[in-house]
Design a protein around this motif. Structure first.
Motif, mmCIF file in Angstrom:
data_model
loop_
_atom_site.group_PDB
_atom_site.id
_atom_site.type_symbol
_atom_site.label_atom_id
_atom_site.label_comp_id
_atom_site.label_asym_id
_atom_site.label_seq_id
_atom_site.Cartn_x
_atom_site.Cartn_y
_atom_site.Cartn_z
ATOM 1 N N UNK A 215 14.433 8.247 -17.039
ATOM 2 C CA UNK A 215 13.868 7.105 -17.751
ATOM 3 C C UNK A 215 12.869 6.351 -16.890
ATOM 4 N N UNK A 217 11.391 2.033 -16.632
ATOM 5 C CA UNK A 217 11.918 0.705 -16.935
ATOM 6 C C UNK A 217 11.863 0.362 -18.420
ATOM 7 N N UNK A 220 13.979 2.441 -20.920
ATOM 8 C CA UNK A 220 15.389 2.040 -20.961
ATOM 9 C C UNK A 220 15.598 0.819 -21.850
ATOM 10 N N UNK A 221 14.605 -0.047 -21.888
ATOM 11 C CA UNK A 221 14.738 -1.215 -22.769
ATOM 12 C C UNK A 221 14.619 -0.810 -24.231
ATOM 13 N N UNK A 224 17.844 0.430 -25.291
ATOM 14 C CA UNK A 224 18.849 -0.610 -25.534
ATOM 15 C C UNK A 224 18.754 -1.164 -26.952
ATOM 16 N N UNK A 267 31.423 -1.619 -18.339
ATOM 17 C CA UNK A 267 30.816 -2.325 -17.208
ATOM 18 C C UNK A 267 31.702 -2.195 -15.965
ATOM 19 N N UNK A 278 26.456 -0.962 -8.293
ATOM 20 C CA UNK A 278 25.409 -1.236 -9.271
ATOM 21 C C UNK A 278 25.738 -0.600 -10.618
ATOM 22 N N UNK A 279 25.290 -1.274 -11.649
ATOM 23 C CA UNK A 279 25.505 -0.774 -13.002
ATOM 24 C C UNK A 279 24.482 0.302 -13.336
ATOM 25 N N UNK A 281 22.379 2.090 -16.363
ATOM 26 C CA UNK A 281 21.928 1.912 -17.748
ATOM 27 C C UNK A 281 22.448 3.020 -18.670
ATOM 28 N N UNK A 284 25.842 1.959 -19.872
ATOM 29 C CA UNK A 284 25.803 0.834 -20.804
ATOM 30 C C UNK A 284 25.238 1.284 -22.146
ATOM 31 N N UNK B 78 17.409 -10.047 -26.445
ATOM 32 C CA UNK B 78 16.003 -9.710 -26.240
ATOM 33 C C UNK B 78 15.129 -10.929 -25.986
ATOM 34 N N UNK B 88 16.940 -5.560 -17.935
ATOM 35 C CA UNK B 88 18.262 -4.913 -17.947
ATOM 36 C C UNK B 88 19.361 -5.975 -17.913
ATOM 37 N N UNK B 222 8.891 -7.519 -26.000
ATOM 38 C CA UNK B 222 10.334 -7.329 -26.176
ATOM 39 C C UNK B 222 10.987 -8.655 -26.550
ATOM 40 N N UNK B 435 21.490 -5.599 -9.180
ATOM 41 C CA UNK B 435 22.722 -5.307 -9.914
ATOM 42 C C UNK B 435 22.664 -3.992 -10.692
ATOM 43 N N UNK B 436 21.504 -3.382 -10.773
ATOM 44 C CA UNK B 436 21.335 -2.191 -11.597
ATOM 45 C C UNK B 436 20.715 -1.061 -10.798
ATOM 46 N N UNK B 437 21.157 0.148 -11.064
ATOM 47 C CA UNK B 437 20.445 1.334 -10.615
ATOM 48 C C UNK B 437 19.099 1.342 -11.318
ATOM 49 N N UNK B 439 15.506 2.909 -12.568
ATOM 50 C CA UNK B 439 14.844 4.196 -12.781
ATOM 51 C C UNK B 439 13.582 4.266 -11.934
#
Lengths: 462, 462, 462
Positions: A215, A217, A220-221, A224, A267, A278-279, A281, A284, B78, B88, B222, B435-437, B439
């Motif tokens: 992916x 950035x 990935x949104x 979501x 989570x 780290x989370x 995506x 989630x 959003x 994210x 977004x 906090x996030x992996x 991409x």
């Protein structure tokens, strides 16, 4: 090599037009408005059965239908846009095969369990059922995403919809199992069908497209958007086709609690399995939905909020662990290249859902259900079978579903292996550019900035 | 420094799992299906009260619930993606804390005003109320966005939901005020709670993250998804829990007019306060929604379309001016760093809504309301109080709400100030990467173009 | 040159405030709650007509209204974000002119066909009708997208809404035609009105903005959000205002089948007309929707699923071919610069829809419709006219609509040609930057990566 001629100029128009013409002919021969959509028939009902226009099932099913519709077209479509260069295909092919499948499903489901005097009667219920069947095709699509041409996908849909309808008929009508939200018929079937197809279509050289199999950035949104819509409307999905009244109400609520609990589990586990905490995506976007899959069978039963939350928690946990540890094994050892991880979102949670359904059914008692037993388990209510037998029916149905998925997937996979469908070469998987006219890239920032400075200010000074 | 250890590998899983286990246990002990979702109870109602399955409240509340649900998860989620590198977290943490809060709210609202024989009865009404309460947590989230870890946010939710339920109980049940759309209970409470927390968590060195505290082109688009969904479904929000019939119908319509008028005011003022007459996305994204907040209390009353439009116009004006002139002052003088400007969207319009509610209530007369007074103002209808007293009740409720928000915010703020929750350092606020992996970035255009030219054309020539 | 002073600092606030003040005054004088939203009146109905709160039309129209609302604000708004640098204006101006138009439409539609004792009665039906009228303004917006200022757009809306209401009154009330989904009143009218305006505003030098008159990858994905929402909710649109019961149910289903079939036609033709067989996003985004337009008139009739699918297939084919072959001709020969191709999506399919409606109406028989004739064709039912005459009515209505659109478009076009509205210069069309404060560009990847590496890891080591 002719094998990778990805020019679809004749193939795609041909298959689309042939399929649509067949659909139109079969609809002309077999399909009729049902008594709630036909002008004359409905008005006869009004006169003879003392009904009012407000009793039309439209008002009690259509809002659910629309939520399901959003899941099919926005939910599945955008969930798959996570790949950096496959957004057009994800949303676009999802759109195409869903538009085809819902028509084809209307016929197949009609043929196998909806004929009335040689005609298929259509209304909002058939619309929901067709969308459900479409869902299972889209799940399979997730397994082969990026590696198949739209021609292959349409062929897959032709076969999968047909087998879906047969399997659904056997499970619900012959075996008498319950599966309102489709843990078995939709999720388990769609996932394992797709996984088997993916196995047959195994590409040892897929690494050549590795750079595109991830992916960015904003992709990935976009994904979501799909996730959140699936999550929000899953209560409507599971309850769309249950009996009216408490059944529908309860199913929606059980799903809501299962999903909420599942989200916290996702989570938690996602952070736990990452060495920096780290989370991810991917988790989630997908595992948080497993709670909806896992109450697809038991959601209409007296699962209780407590039960729903426990199931959701388990589903989120299994699903996230699956993404982290099982998917790499499936790919390396079993040669199943599962692009979207449908095994984790639909496969395992689907089986979990079937088991939960079997157990919950086997615990049914008239004390708990009262007269509502009539609607949830009519054969227990009538005394034909006992609760344990209903549980057995549910368990057998899972086996039947897995069998249909496996056999169907093998046949479909070998059919799709033929080199005539314009599938992408190993070096060009996950790439929109082979099937879509691509737009230019945005003007470079400097250019644009220059243009703006120069040209906007002129008129303003004018 | 240990203070900024942002590795959440143990903390986040631990808090998620502990909270969910507590929820599951408490649900097991206290929560029961209500008479509309329980199989046995509902079928007893059918038998003994001559009801039909179509009378189940599911059909009259669930569409509203789904609209509210979309606002909570898509709308709020959003709306907050406007930051360039925090999408994210915006959608993701919104998802996490909402999934937690709606479960916790079910319990807290049940404890404080929904116990029946020691049990909390759940159905679509409790689902809507839980989503409402969740909304206020998400408003507070907006004030501290980008500066808090998910562990802090979950803790905040634990406390805020609890206080929300108490405040709601006092206002609606003890004081007898009306606040169907939550101008006070949701917006005023959520905004000032969040602002006080933000004040306590003041970061003098936040400038170090300034480069990330702004939007980019696509992040603003977004965010518009969030804005438009909130705007469209606000009529459903304000009317979701009002009495059936004219009340629900009128509330939706008043909100619709207020929002439409508010939007014109927002565009007008946004252009007016810019020295080149240019519109500001921040205003459009936020201030255009203030009209929904400002009729949260009076929407169910006989506010008239005229009244709704005037209130909406005022709300849009105040809100836009707040973004332009007040927010910088709040930050510089009062040290309140309000990331999303919740003071302008929820704070001031919430207070305006409370005042409009008090005034409209005090003008109620039986001439205007007829027998509908029974549902809007039962105590005036019964003769227990007069309209002026109802107005006073409303005004007192605003004061109580502000008090709860302030005290709750202070306590929560100091609790969250502890350095053990993995909050980001001043240099890394508004940054998903901690906090996030993350991409990878998209392949450069040249590379991709090269790949496409080279590899696509080969097979086509094949 | 003063002609291109695009600074709207006074113009835009002035027109917004003046219009809203006029609206507020007129609403104050003319608008009243109808008997379903007014507290006193509704409760009198409850008492005297033995109604229940559950009979309120809110429950039978509001879900449809919300779907329509989503189409207007998300559907149209995001469909137009396909341009690379015009997303803010597309969603933003769509938002502004829709918020204005729905208020203005309430008044105009009220004046021309909804006055009761000198008052306009409002409720969920007027809300749907106002949104419908707004739709036609947004269609015209599509034709002039990127070349007009918001001041021009608001002026256009003032005139177009007024003429829409008159045309609608003549067609539906005077001529007695049927057009529930607005093939004529909304689509044909909106499209040709906009095309004529675009013709009058012809810019020979528009090539200077050519570089911006195209999409980029992510702008096309945003546009797909609009497309899919329009596609999914079109069944609700066409059925929103039809009679309750079978009518609404049937209309939704006919639209669903028409759209599904249209989608396959669109993909087929899009691939066929491309010399590499590649699909074109413009076709998928637009032509796949033509099936909804083309059953806007006949959808409520006994068109049958078969008929719907044939119409949808034709609509998709015509529309795609229009984009490919007709649009360039319109631009070069007729000097109509149709930014979004509304001629292909709304113009031709709208006319097709009118013709299909006329033919279907002329085939109506009491054998097919039974007593339902009463609701679909009341004048045939009453014996006042025969089916052929109804067909003639429909055909005349198409002519009237085209006449109104042409005359209205010319007047509006010349009015908008004045150089005082801040329209963009030829070099700056399709550019958000002239009307919006633009956010900075994202930090370069290298910088961000550096920051992340450096600063995140420090605290983690702390």
């Amino acid at each position: 090599m002719a094998e990778f001629n990805t020019n679809l100029r004749l193939k795609l128009p041909l298959i689309c037009i042939i399929l649509e013409v067949i659909l139109i002919i079969l609809f002309g021969v077999f399909v009729k408005y049902d008594s709630e959509t036909d002008s004359r028939l409905w008005h006869e009902e009004l006169t003879h059965h003392n009904k009012s226009n407000y009793d039309n099932d439209f008002y009690f099913r259509y809002p659910s239908f629309q939520d399901v519709h959003v899941m099919i077209f926005i939910g599945f479509g955008f969930l798959m846009t996570f790949l950096q260069r496959y957004g057009f295909s994800s949303v676009g092919f999802n759109f195409l095969i869903a538009a085809f499948s819902l028509q084809w499903a209307t016929l197949m489901q009609g043929f196998f369990h909806g004929m009335h005097g040689g005609k298929i009667h259509v209304g909002v219920e058939s619309m929901i059922n067709a969308d459900f069947c479409t869902g299972s095709v889209l799940i399979s699509f997730g397994a082969v995403l990026g590696k198949t041409s739209p021609v292959q996908l349409l062929l897959m849909a032709v076969i999968e919809v047909t087998l879906f309808a047969i399997n659904e008929y056997i499970i619900l009508s012959v075996l008498g199992a319950k599966d309102a939200g489709g843990s078995m018929t939709i999720h388990t079937f769609g996932a394992y069908f797709g996984l088997v197809v993916a196995r047959v279509l195994y590409r040892p050289q897929l690494d050549k497209s590795k750079s595109r199999n991830c992916s960015v950035y904003h992709s990935d949104l976009f994904a979501m958007i799909g996730t959140i819509y699936l999550w929000m409307f899953w209560p409507s999905f599971n309850s769309a086709i249950t009996a009216h009244g408490d059944d529908q109400h309860r199913t929606a609520m059980n799903t809501y609690y299962s999903l909420a609990s599942c989200t916290l589990a996702t989570f938690a586990i996602s952070s736990l399995v990452n060495h920096e905490g780290k989370l991810d995506m991917v988790h989630v976007q997908n595992a948080a939905l497993a709670g909806g899959v896992a109450v697809g069978t038991a959601g209409e039963m007296m699962l209780t909020p407590l039960g729903s939350m426990i199931v959701g928690f388990l589903a989120g946990t299994i699903s996230t662990l699956g993404f982290k540890y099982l998917s790499p094994i499936l790919e390396e050892k079993l040669h199943i290249q599962d692009t979207c991880g449908v095994h984790n979102l639909h496969g395992m949670p689907g089986i979990l859902g079937a088991i939960v359904g079997a157990v919950t059914a086997s615990l049914a008692s008239s004390e708990i259900y009262g007269d509502g037993m009539m609607e949830v388990f009519p054969d227990i209510y009538s005394g034909e079978i006992n609760a344990a037998s209903q549980g057995v029916r549910q368990a057998i149905s899972l086996g039947v579903t897995l069998g249909f998925a496996a056999v169907g997937g093998i046949i479909t996979g070998f059919l799709l292996k033929l080199s005539i469908y314009g599938s992408p070469p190993d070096t060009m998987c996950y790439e929109d550019g082979i099937y879509w006219e691509m737009p230019g890239e945005e003007e470079s920032h400097q250019e644009l900035a220059a243009v703006r400075t120069e040209e906007v200010e002129k008129p303003l000074n004018g």
